[in-house]
Design a protein around this motif. Structure first.
Motif, PDB file in Angstrom:
ATOM      1  N   ILE A  27       0.876  -1.236  -0.397  1.00 16.46           N
ATOM      2  CA  ILE A  27      -0.195   0.234   0.307  1.00 16.46           C
ATOM      3  C   ILE A  27       0.839   1.122   0.094  1.00 16.46           C
ATOM      4  N   PHE A  28       1.204   1.736  -1.475  1.00 15.05           N
ATOM      5  CA  PHE A  28       1.865   3.067  -1.449  1.00 15.05           C
ATOM      6  C   PHE A  28       2.224   3.946   0.142  1.00 15.05           C
ATOM      7  N   ASP A  29       0.082   4.246   0.071  1.00 11.52           N
ATOM      8  CA  ASP A  29       0.295   5.839   1.278  1.00 11.52           C
ATOM      9  C   ASP A  29       0.824   5.339   2.380  1.00 11.52           C
ATOM     10  N   ASP A  30       1.064   4.082   2.978  1.00  8.63           N
ATOM     11  CA  ASP A  30       1.391   3.847   4.103  1.00  8.63           C
ATOM     12  C   ASP A  30       2.690   3.435   4.701  1.00  8.63           C
ATOM     13  N   HIS A  31       3.730   4.104   3.324  1.00  5.93           N
ATOM     14  CA  HIS A  31       4.939   3.455   3.665  1.00  5.93           C
ATOM     15  C   HIS A  31       6.068   4.887   2.969  1.00  5.93           C
ATOM     16  N   ASP A  32       7.164   4.395   4.022  1.00  2.00           N
ATOM     17  CA  ASP A  32       8.715   5.672   2.803  1.00  2.00           C
ATOM     18  C   ASP A  32       8.905   4.906   2.401  1.00  2.00           C
ATOM     19  N   ILE A  33       9.246   5.625   1.116  1.00  2.00           N
ATOM     20  CA  ILE A  33      10.620   5.339   0.324  1.00  2.00           C
ATOM     21  C   ILE A  33      11.303   6.583  -0.063  1.00  2.00           C
ATOM     22  N   GLY A  34      12.948   5.658   0.575  1.00  2.00           N
ATOM     23  CA  GLY A  34      14.336   6.402   0.661  1.00  2.00           C
ATOM     24  C   GLY A  34      15.326   5.608  -0.229  1.00  2.00           C
ATOM     25  N   TRP A  35      15.656   6.799  -0.589  1.00  2.00           N
ATOM     26  CA  TRP A  35      17.085   6.735  -1.558  1.00  2.00           C
ATOM     27  C   TRP A  35      17.820   6.516  -0.993  1.00  2.00           C
ATOM     28  N   PHE A  36      18.733   5.098  -1.183  1.00  2.00           N
ATOM     29  CA  PHE A  36      19.635   5.789  -0.574  1.00  2.00           C
ATOM     30  C   PHE A  36      21.015   4.858  -1.605  1.00  2.00           C
ATOM     31  N   ILE A  50      10.965   9.966   1.846  1.00  2.00           N
ATOM     32  CA  ILE A  50       9.304  10.872   1.663  1.00  2.00           C
ATOM     33  C   ILE A  50       8.560   9.565   2.089  1.00  2.00           C
ATOM     34  N   SER A  51       8.212  10.434   2.961  1.00  2.00           N
ATOM     35  CA  SER A  51       6.693   9.919   3.450  1.00  2.00           C
ATOM     36  C   SER A  51       5.687   9.978   3.091  1.00  2.00           C
ATOM     37  N   ASN A  52       4.948   8.823   2.198  1.00  2.00           N
ATOM     38  CA  ASN A  52       3.342   8.572   1.400  1.00  2.00           C
ATOM     39  C   ASN A  52       2.374   9.307   2.174  1.00  2.00           C
ATOM     40  N   SER A  53       2.448   9.516   3.611  1.00  2.00           N
ATOM     41  CA  SER A  53       0.893   9.634   4.742  1.00  2.00           C
ATOM     42  C   SER A  53       0.805  10.527   4.420  1.00  2.00           C
ATOM     43  N   ASN A  54       1.894  11.497   4.988  1.00  2.00           N
ATOM     44  CA  ASN A  54       2.397  12.964   4.744  1.00  2.00           C
ATOM     45  C   ASN A  54       2.849  13.785   4.184  1.00  2.00           C
ATOM     46  N   GLY A  55       3.495  13.003   3.483  1.00  2.00           N
ATOM     47  CA  GLY A  55       4.378  14.462   1.988  1.00  2.00           C
ATOM     48  C   GLY A  55       5.889  15.112   3.210  1.00  2.00           C
ATOM     49  N   ARG A  56       6.170  14.211   4.317  1.00  2.00           N
ATOM     50  CA  ARG A  56       7.241  14.297   4.627  1.00  2.00           C
ATOM     51  C   ARG A  56       8.215  13.981   4.280  1.00  2.00           C
ATOM     52  N   THR A  57       9.517  15.378   4.050  1.00  2.00           N
ATOM     53  CA  THR A  57      10.611  14.769   3.468  1.00  2.00           C
ATOM     54  C   THR A  57      11.758  15.246   3.931  1.00  2.00           C
ATOM     55  N   TRP A  58      12.644  14.525   3.725  1.00  2.00           N
ATOM     56  CA  TRP A  58      14.241  14.552   4.383  1.00  2.00           C
ATOM     57  C   TRP A  58      15.248  14.764   3.667  1.00  2.00           C
ATOM     58  N   TYR A  59      16.381  15.250   3.389  1.00  2.00           N
ATOM     59  CA  TYR A  59      17.199  15.060   2.673  1.00  2.00           C
ATOM     60  C   TYR A  59      18.745  15.311   3.919  1.00  2.00           C
ATOM     61  N   ALA A  60      19.353  14.798   3.229  1.00  2.00           N
ATOM     62  CA  ALA A  60      21.343  14.479   3.617  1.00  2.00           C
ATOM     63  C   ALA A  60      20.966  15.629   3.192  1.00  2.00           C
ATOM     64  N   ASP A  61      22.468  15.966   3.930  1.00  2.00           N
ATOM     65  CA  ASP A  61      22.920  17.377   4.100  1.00  2.00           C
ATOM     66  C   ASP A  61      23.786  18.139   2.834  1.00  2.00           C
ATOM     67  N   SER A  62      24.784  16.654   2.173  1.00  2.00           N
ATOM     68  CA  SER A  62      25.163  16.817   1.390  1.00  2.00           C
ATOM     69  C   SER A  62      24.724  17.021  -0.308  1.00  2.00           C
ATOM     70  N   VAL A  63      23.489  16.603  -0.005  1.00  2.00           N
ATOM     71  CA  VAL A  63      22.752  17.149  -1.492  1.00  2.00           C
ATOM     72  C   VAL A  63      20.965  18.244  -1.281  1.00  2.00           C
ATOM     73  N   LYS A  64      21.083  18.566   0.002  1.00  2.00           N
ATOM     74  CA  LYS A  64      20.097  19.630  -0.151  1.00  2.00           C
ATOM     75  C   LYS A  64      20.448  20.713  -1.197  1.00  2.00           C
ATOM     76  N   GLY A  65      19.656  21.110  -1.631  1.00  2.00           N
ATOM     77  CA  GLY A  65      19.653  21.886  -2.252  1.00  2.00           C
ATOM     78  C   GLY A  65      20.107  21.681  -3.666  1.00  2.00           C
ATOM     79  N   HIS A 102       2.389   6.758   9.914  1.00  2.00           N
ATOM     80  CA  HIS A 102       2.000   7.755  10.479  1.00  2.00           C
ATOM     81  C   HIS A 102       2.932   9.037  10.100  1.00  2.00           C
ATOM     82  N   GLY A 103       3.841   8.489   9.259  1.00  2.00           N
ATOM     83  CA  GLY A 103       4.152   9.180   8.374  1.00  2.00           C
ATOM     84  C   GLY A 103       5.920  10.258   9.257  1.00  2.00           C
ATOM     85  N   PHE A 104       5.825   9.187  10.097  1.00  2.00           N
ATOM     86  CA  PHE A 104       7.385   9.869  11.200  1.00  2.00           C
ATOM     87  C   PHE A 104       8.986  10.002  10.296  1.00  2.00           C
ATOM     88  N   GLY A 105       8.533   8.901   9.390  1.00  2.00           N
ATOM     89  CA  GLY A 105      10.192   9.479   8.123  1.00  2.00           C
ATOM     90  C   GLY A 105      11.368   8.260   9.004  1.00  2.00           C
TER      91      GLY A 105
END
Length: 125
Positions: A27-36, A50-65, A102-105
């Motif tokens: 179920i796509f919307d219940d899962h976080d998808i990460g790139w490593f 990216i947390s598909n339940s709420n759209g929350r995102t996170w980036y490593a400092d090395s790729v931000k921007g 719950h989109g904790f990320g």
């Protein structure tokens, strides 16, 4: 469950690539998808989540921007737009999925249950 990456390749420094991760079997919307990514001789590291339940995102400092993660819920596909690529971005890039309704990320690779086969990104100087 299946995750299939595509879009890797060889690019010059300063160039761009867009990686795709097609997801099926969950179920796509219940899962976080990460790139490593894992560079030769280095440990695998988290790049973006990216947390598909709420759209929350996170980036490593090395790729931000420079990198942007997006989700197309209609296609069950995650994209990683990578701009201004640097030689140090050279690595095998993997997408992974974990249950997080719950989109904790989830940021750490040992939290991820399902993995793709990886796609090579090579940035020449």
């Amino acid at each position: 469950v299946q995750l299939v990456e595509s879009g890797g390749g060889l690019v010059q420094a300063g160039g761009s690539l867009r990686l795709s991760c097609g997801v099926s079997g969950l179920i796509f919307d219940d899962h976080d998808i990460g790139w490593f990514r894992q560079a030769p001789g280095k440990e695998r590291e988290g790049v973006s989540i990216i947390s598909n339940s709420n759209g929350r995102t996170w980036y490593a400092d090395s790729v931000k921007g420079r990198f942007t993660i997006t989700s197309d819920n209609g296609k069950d596909t995650i994209y990683l737009q990578m701009n201004n690529l640097k030689p140090e971005d050279t690595a095998v890039y993997y997408c992974a999925a974990t249950f997080d309704p719950h989109g904790f990320g989830m940021r750490f690779e040992d939290e991820y249950e399902y993995w793709g086969q990886g796609t090579q990104v090579t940035v020449s100087s």
